[in-house]
Scaffold this active site. Sequence first.
Site, PDB file in Angstrom:
ATOM      1  N   GLY A 114       0.845  -1.186   0.000  1.00  0.00           N
ATOM      2  CA  GLY A 114       0.000   0.000   0.000  1.00  0.00           C
ATOM      3  C   GLY A 114       0.879   1.233   0.000  1.00  0.00           C
ATOM      4  O   GLY A 114       2.033   1.168   0.454  1.00  0.00           O
ATOM      5  N   GLN A 154       3.208  10.067   1.157  1.00  0.00           N
ATOM      6  CA  GLN A 154       4.509   9.391   1.196  1.00  0.00           C
ATOM      7  C   GLN A 154       5.364   9.732  -0.026  1.00  0.00           C
ATOM      8  O   GLN A 154       6.560   9.450  -0.040  1.00  0.00           O
ATOM      9  CB  GLN A 154       4.323   7.875   1.279  1.00  0.00           C
ATOM     10  CG  GLN A 154       3.640   7.420   2.564  1.00  0.00           C
ATOM     11  CD  GLN A 154       3.472   5.919   2.597  1.00  0.00           C
ATOM     12  OE1 GLN A 154       2.505   5.396   2.051  1.00  0.00           O
ATOM     13  NE2 GLN A 154       4.418   5.210   3.201  1.00  0.00           N
ATOM     14  N   CYS A 167       5.975   0.112   7.435  1.00  0.00           N
ATOM     15  CA  CYS A 167       5.613   1.245   6.570  1.00  0.00           C
ATOM     16  C   CYS A 167       6.845   1.655   5.780  1.00  0.00           C
ATOM     17  O   CYS A 167       7.938   1.757   6.350  1.00  0.00           O
ATOM     18  CB  CYS A 167       5.132   2.395   7.452  1.00  0.00           C
ATOM     19  SG  CYS A 167       4.629   3.854   6.530  1.00  0.00           S
ATOM     20  N   LEU A 168       6.669   1.925   4.490  1.00  0.00           N
ATOM     21  CA  LEU A 168       7.807   2.344   3.659  1.00  0.00           C
ATOM     22  C   LEU A 168       8.418   3.645   4.167  1.00  0.00           C
ATOM     23  O   LEU A 168       9.594   3.901   3.940  1.00  0.00           O
ATOM     24  CB  LEU A 168       7.368   2.517   2.201  1.00  0.00           C
ATOM     25  CG  LEU A 168       6.944   1.232   1.470  1.00  0.00           C
ATOM     26  CD1 LEU A 168       6.387   1.577   0.099  1.00  0.00           C
ATOM     27  CD2 LEU A 168       8.109   0.258   1.348  1.00  0.00           C
ATOM     28  N   HIS A 209      -4.442   1.492   7.574  1.00  0.00           N
ATOM     29  CA  HIS A 209      -3.059   1.989   7.620  1.00  0.00           C
ATOM     30  C   HIS A 209      -2.858   3.098   6.580  1.00  0.00           C
ATOM     31  O   HIS A 209      -2.340   4.171   6.895  1.00  0.00           O
ATOM     32  CB  HIS A 209      -2.077   0.827   7.379  1.00  0.00           C
ATOM     33  CG  HIS A 209      -0.642   1.255   7.322  1.00  0.00           C
ATOM     34  ND1 HIS A 209       0.295   0.852   8.257  1.00  0.00           N
ATOM     35  CD2 HIS A 209       0.033   2.062   6.459  1.00  0.00           C
ATOM     36  CE1 HIS A 209       1.474   1.395   7.963  1.00  0.00           C
ATOM     37  NE2 HIS A 209       1.339   2.133   6.871  1.00  0.00           N
ATOM     38  N   GLU A 210      -3.286   2.829   5.329  1.00  0.00           N
ATOM     39  CA  GLU A 210      -3.069   3.817   4.259  1.00  0.00           C
ATOM     40  C   GLU A 210      -3.933   5.061   4.484  1.00  0.00           C
ATOM     41  O   GLU A 210      -3.481   6.182   4.290  1.00  0.00           O
ATOM     42  CB  GLU A 210      -3.369   3.198   2.885  1.00  0.00           C
ATOM     43  CG  GLU A 210      -2.494   2.013   2.529  1.00  0.00           C
ATOM     44  CD  GLU A 210      -1.011   2.276   2.731  1.00  0.00           C
ATOM     45  OE1 GLU A 210      -0.562   3.423   2.569  1.00  0.00           O
ATOM     46  OE2 GLU A 210      -0.299   1.322   3.086  1.00  0.00           O
ATOM     47  N   HIS A 225      -2.586   7.686   6.743  1.00  0.00           N
ATOM     48  CA  HIS A 225      -1.597   8.604   6.159  1.00  0.00           C
ATOM     49  C   HIS A 225      -2.263   9.899   5.677  1.00  0.00           C
ATOM     50  O   HIS A 225      -1.645  10.962   5.702  1.00  0.00           O
ATOM     51  CB  HIS A 225      -0.899   7.950   4.966  1.00  0.00           C
ATOM     52  CG  HIS A 225       0.243   7.051   5.332  1.00  0.00           C
ATOM     53  ND1 HIS A 225       1.395   7.504   5.919  1.00  0.00           N
ATOM     54  CD2 HIS A 225       0.427   5.712   5.167  1.00  0.00           C
ATOM     55  CE1 HIS A 225       2.236   6.485   6.107  1.00  0.00           C
ATOM     56  NE2 HIS A 225       1.665   5.389   5.665  1.00  0.00           N
TER      57      HIS A 225
HETATM   58 ZN   LIG Z   1       2.557   3.509   5.782  1.00  0.00          ZN
END
Ligand SMILES: [Zn+2]
Length: 188
Positions: free
Chosen positions: A45, A50, A98-99, A140-141, A144
């Site tokens: 995701g 991000q 998370c990236l 989660h996404e 953000h």
């Molecule tokens: Zn994330």
Amino acid sequence: MIYPIVIYGHPVLRKVAEEIDKDYPGLDQFINDMFETMYFSEGIGLAAPQLGKSIRIFVIDGKPVAEDEPELADFKKAFINAHITERSGELLPMTEGCLSIPNLREEVNRESHVRIKYYDENWEYHDEVYDGYKARIIQHEYDHLDGTLFTDKVSPLRRRLLKSKLTAISKGKFEADYRTILAGQRIR
Ligand SMILES: [Zn+2]
């Protein structure tokens, strides 16, 4: 085009992202770039903040984890102007990463069900209910877009223990196989 990933500590990750119009310039290309960047950096995701854009879009493709989670095999979607209107069910723990927070994984409690309203990449409106792993990734996404990171949701004790690790990550002390942008670095 593959974008660099904005890392923990950069203020764009803390902003509440804005809705966009259907005629947002370069929208189709940007969504393609989001998928491309997500595949390159091996995420399942990715949310627009991000990539340094504070707009309400995130993309998901669950294929990489489909071996363990078969229901994710065809779970590939773009969510535009998403709003979660209900979170319900049991609070369940699961380890997340998370990236934007490389090399760190922590257990997070989340509700098992969500209802989400959004537009897809063809600007079709959806009002859908998800549970299980799908509800997990969506939350989660989606977080953000509201400037929330999974590390905000760990227990207060864990959060205290994580503080120095997060500070180190924000200063670039991590290993990642993708390009990154730290706080203080300019987003093109
Ligand atoms: Zn994330």
